[in-house]
Design a protein around this motif. Structure first.
Motif, PDB file in Angstrom:
ATOM      1  N   ASP A  47      -2.248   3.399   4.819  1.00 51.14           N
ATOM      2  CA  ASP A  47      -1.029   2.863   5.259  1.00 51.14           C
ATOM      3  C   ASP A  47      -1.045   1.467   4.024  1.00 51.14           C
ATOM      4  O   ASP A  47      -2.131   1.228   3.325  1.00 51.14           O
ATOM      5  CB  ASP A  47      -1.129   2.242   6.608  1.00 51.14           C
ATOM      6  N   VAL A  48       0.224   0.899   4.028  1.00 54.13           N
ATOM      7  CA  VAL A  48       0.399  -0.334   3.126  1.00 54.13           C
ATOM      8  C   VAL A  48       0.843  -1.554   4.380  1.00 54.13           C
ATOM      9  O   VAL A  48       1.844  -1.182   5.171  1.00 54.13           O
ATOM     10  CB  VAL A  48       1.599   0.091   2.436  1.00 54.13           C
ATOM     11  N   VAL A  49       0.221  -2.436   4.285  1.00 51.55           N
ATOM     12  CA  VAL A  49       0.529  -3.510   5.237  1.00 51.55           C
ATOM     13  C   VAL A  49       0.647  -4.812   4.383  1.00 51.55           C
ATOM     14  O   VAL A  49      -0.311  -5.282   3.676  1.00 51.55           O
ATOM     15  CB  VAL A  49      -0.931  -3.652   6.321  1.00 51.55           C
ATOM     16  N   GLN A  50       1.900  -5.470   4.656  1.00 46.77           N
ATOM     17  CA  GLN A  50       1.990  -6.744   3.836  1.00 46.77           C
ATOM     18  C   GLN A  50       1.436  -7.903   4.572  1.00 46.77           C
ATOM     19  O   GLN A  50       1.576  -7.962   6.003  1.00 46.77           O
ATOM     20  CB  GLN A  50       3.267  -7.014   3.672  1.00 46.77           C
ATOM     21  N   TYR A  88      -0.674  -7.174  -0.160  1.00 49.92           N
ATOM     22  CA  TYR A  88      -0.854  -5.660   0.405  1.00 49.92           C
ATOM     23  C   TYR A  88      -2.113  -5.127   0.554  1.00 49.92           C
ATOM     24  O   TYR A  88      -2.953  -5.189  -0.352  1.00 49.92           O
ATOM     25  CB  TYR A  88       0.068  -4.589  -0.312  1.00 49.92           C
ATOM     26  N   VAL A  89      -2.478  -4.724   2.005  1.00 50.97           N
ATOM     27  CA  VAL A  89      -4.051  -3.959   2.121  1.00 50.97           C
ATOM     28  C   VAL A  89      -3.527  -2.832   2.883  1.00 50.97           C
ATOM     29  O   VAL A  89      -2.555  -2.435   3.508  1.00 50.97           O
ATOM     30  CB  VAL A  89      -4.546  -5.013   2.928  1.00 50.97           C
ATOM     31  N   CYS A  90      -4.591  -1.980   2.876  1.00 53.65           N
ATOM     32  CA  CYS A  90      -4.737  -0.687   3.660  1.00 53.65           C
ATOM     33  C   CYS A  90      -5.824  -1.083   4.853  1.00 53.65           C
ATOM     34  O   CYS A  90      -6.788  -1.586   4.529  1.00 53.65           O
ATOM     35  CB  CYS A  90      -5.247   0.460   2.774  1.00 53.65           C
ATOM     36  N   THR A  91      -5.093  -0.593   6.021  1.00 54.46           N
ATOM     37  CA  THR A  91      -5.872  -1.095   7.018  1.00 54.46           C
ATOM     38  C   THR A  91      -6.517   0.076   7.694  1.00 54.46           C
ATOM     39  O   THR A  91      -7.393  -0.099   8.639  1.00 54.46           O
ATOM     40  CB  THR A  91      -5.193  -1.468   8.282  1.00 54.46           C
ATOM     41  N   GLY A 121     -11.513  -1.502  -1.973  1.00 57.10           N
ATOM     42  CA  GLY A 121     -10.533  -2.011  -2.972  1.00 57.10           C
ATOM     43  C   GLY A 121      -9.149  -1.469  -2.903  1.00 57.10           C
ATOM     44  O   GLY A 121      -8.599  -1.614  -3.736  1.00 57.10           O
ATOM     45  N   VAL A 122      -8.587  -0.923  -1.661  1.00 56.57           N
ATOM     46  CA  VAL A 122      -7.279  -0.635  -1.443  1.00 56.57           C
ATOM     47  C   VAL A 122      -6.794  -1.859  -1.046  1.00 56.57           C
ATOM     48  O   VAL A 122      -6.131  -2.096   0.211  1.00 56.57           O
ATOM     49  CB  VAL A 122      -7.149   0.491  -0.464  1.00 56.57           C
ATOM     50  N   LYS A 123      -6.269  -2.704  -1.997  1.00 59.28           N
ATOM     51  CA  LYS A 123      -5.419  -3.693  -1.705  1.00 59.28           C
ATOM     52  C   LYS A 123      -4.928  -4.416  -3.168  1.00 59.28           C
ATOM     53  O   LYS A 123      -5.427  -4.092  -4.034  1.00 59.28           O
ATOM     54  CB  LYS A 123      -6.133  -4.858  -1.140  1.00 59.28           C
TER      55      LYS A 123
END
Length: 152
Positions: free
Chosen positions: A93-96, A131-134, A142-144
């Motif tokens: 996902d992508v979370v701001q 932006y991060v991935c939850t 590192g998915v941010k």
């Protein structure tokens, strides 16, 4: 001879429009666990994002895409540069988030959540967007990333 000149001018104009509407695929391929530390930071450092640009992509059918309760024109020739968060729905996902959450890889008080890939995000105003991935521990892997939005 005039026809050749007109054809070359048309070809040049089409090339320039295509270059102006370049897609920027986040990380160069997909929003996923990076193959090297700092991949997303290095990638973002090599891009300039402006107020009014769109993070995301338009549907291939050229149909209008609804983004944050706004209809955006999908005409490829007039679209702003696009930053594309490509990910597999259900796995990423992508979370701001804010700066603290970005640093701590949390999403206690998210601004926006995008669970369906690809994510499409319209940028308003200048500043830094985080932006991060939850999913799982992907953020700590590192998915941010963050982008600095510059005024036009």
């Amino acid at each position: 001879m005039a026809t050749l000149g007109a054809a070359l001018a048309t070809l040049l104009a089409a090339f320039l429009l295509a270059a102006a509407a370049e897609d920027h695929i986040v990380g160069g391929a997909a929003w996923r666990i990076p193959t090297s530390p700092g991949l997303y930071r290095a990638w973002a450092d090599n891009r300039t994002v402006y107020n009014g640009d769109t993070l995301g992509e338009f549907l291939p059918s050229r149909a209008p895409v609804l983004v944050n309760d706004r209809d955006m024109a999908s005409d490829r020739d007039t679209a702003p540069p696009r930053l594309v968060f490509r990910f597999e729905t259900g796995f990423y996902d992508v979370v701001q988030v804010g700066r603290r959450e970005f640093d701590e890889c949390t999403a206690d008080d998210p601004y926006q959540l995008y669970r369906t890939g690809p994510a499409v995000i319209h940028l308003e105003g200048k500043g830094v967007r985080y932006y991060v991935c939850t999913a799982g521990n992907y953020c700590s892997l590192g998915v941010k990333m963050y982008v600095v939005v510059e005024p036009r």
